[in-house]
Design an enzyme around this catalytic site. Sequence first.
Site, PDB file in Angstrom:
ATOM      1  N   SER A   1       0.208  -7.372 -53.889  1.00 16.26           N
ATOM      2  CA  SER A   1       1.156  -7.353 -54.999  1.00 16.26           C
ATOM      3  C   SER A   1       1.680  -5.933 -55.153  1.00 16.26           C
ATOM      4  O   SER A   1       0.953  -4.969 -54.911  1.00 16.26           O
ATOM      5  CB  SER A   1       0.440  -7.798 -56.273  1.00 16.26           C
ATOM      6  OG  SER A   1       1.102  -7.280 -57.404  1.00 16.26           O
TER       7      SER A   1
ATOM      8  N   LYS B   1      -4.753  -7.655 -55.858  1.00 13.91           N
ATOM      9  CA  LYS B   1      -4.304  -8.979 -55.405  1.00 13.91           C
ATOM     10  C   LYS B   1      -4.263  -9.143 -53.887  1.00 13.91           C
ATOM     11  O   LYS B   1      -3.940  -8.219 -53.158  1.00 13.91           O
ATOM     12  CB  LYS B   1      -2.885  -9.270 -55.946  1.00 13.91           C
ATOM     13  CG  LYS B   1      -2.821  -9.486 -57.429  1.00 13.91           C
ATOM     14  CD  LYS B   1      -3.552 -10.716 -57.919  1.00 13.91           C
ATOM     15  CE  LYS B   1      -2.815 -11.995 -57.629  1.00 13.91           C
ATOM     16  NZ  LYS B   1      -1.573 -12.136 -58.403  1.00 13.91           N
TER      17      LYS B   1
END
Length: 470
Positions: free
Chosen positions: A277, A283
Amino acid sequence: MEKPWGGRFSEKTEGAVEGFTSSLSADIRLWKYDIQGSIAHVKMLGRQKIISRKDAETIIKGLEEIRAEIQAGKFEFHDSLEDVHMNIEHALIEKTGPVGGKLHTARSRNDQVALDLRLYLRDEISAILRLIAGLQKVIVESAEKYIDIIMPGYTHLQRAQPVLLAHHLLAYHEMLERDRERFEDCLRRVNVMPLGSAALAGTSLPVDREYVAGLLKFPAISENSIDAVSDRDFAIEFISVSGILMMHLSRLSEEIILWNSDEFGFVELPDAFTTGSSIMPQKKNPDVLELIRGRSGRVCGHLMAMLTVMKGLPLAYNRDMQEDKEPVFDTVDTLKSCLDILIMMFPRIRFKKTQMERAARGGFLTATDIAEYLVRKGMPFRDAHAVTGRIVKYCLDNNKTLDTIEPDELKGFSGLIDSDITEYITVENSVNAKKSFGGTASQLVRARIRDIKNRRKQGLKGEKPAVRKK
Ligand code: ARG
């Protein structure tokens, strides 16, 4: 650029109209098939003495030169020549002079484009069939590698009964097997030779359609010239079976996406197939799988587009049909790229035994096994269901699970329950007890894997005979 059909026109085509009507940007992809079809056609014209053998040879030589030029990136396409067919014909005439003008004898672009699209799809379907088999192979390999993992099987996305992960994965093998059958079946209807239908009525010239079909390896020729130039069923069918395949790939992707969430934690995806991300450093996103899921929507949309284009058309050819190219081509591209990436990714997905098995235990997944235990002891299933329901309620009220409840406590629910009940309610025994054909018992799943692998070795399809002997 002079139009091959310019004879009856006194005004030049408006520039904007040329741009609007041109299909070159899409159908340029058909160039190879257009030349292949033209060479077969012209061989037939020469053989039938519709044109002289010498002219036929000149045209074939010219077409082969054009093929080499396109291959080498030296051919200049002109948008003003509408489509790939007229570009090639125009270049041929420039090369060979008036002789080139004989290529289009006994032919129309209407039967020509139908032929090209069929030749193209025939090749692509063969490639897609190989890719489907490739995906089946890696799925079966994972099933085999993780053969000892037990996981919860789900209905309504609620934990239902323990199953083998391998059994769950092999469900996708079955779906893909049906996809293969559908593409093979679709291929039969793609593999019909339309040339010789000309514009719509056929031709007064003595063509030999069987000969052309033989040269192009078509097992069948079209029966009705009007149908042959106005039919796009084969393209719609191709997109339709593709839509079903993409729906399967989408379900598989969705499942792995879910399993990859912290909430499930059943799989670990390879870093090389995930993305990060731009804002949240922790992420690791399953974008590849999300895109496969998303692209299934595209193919489904192409099916609607094609059905909508075709549904109001009177016979025979209408220019609307030129709109078939983008949906077909994009479907081919989408399918091949999704299959390709899944084949690469799947072997690198790690299935987590501990997490999957933890989810399969410690609940009530073997409740049905208690009911079936009672049935074996003579109790009607509906009563057995009710007794087991009371056991589950008791566990819930007393903060127990089927793993922790004592045999003596269970005995209180029915005189038919003995101490041996504990053997029936372990997840391993529950799985291995599902011996009905097609069930999740380990011995059956292993046998199915062996069967699939043997069939592949023998070059047979994975499917089983319709009627099975014991
Ligand atoms: N480019 C057209 C198509 O893709 C083929 C040409 C037929 N055109 C015509 N005016 N009859 O369908």
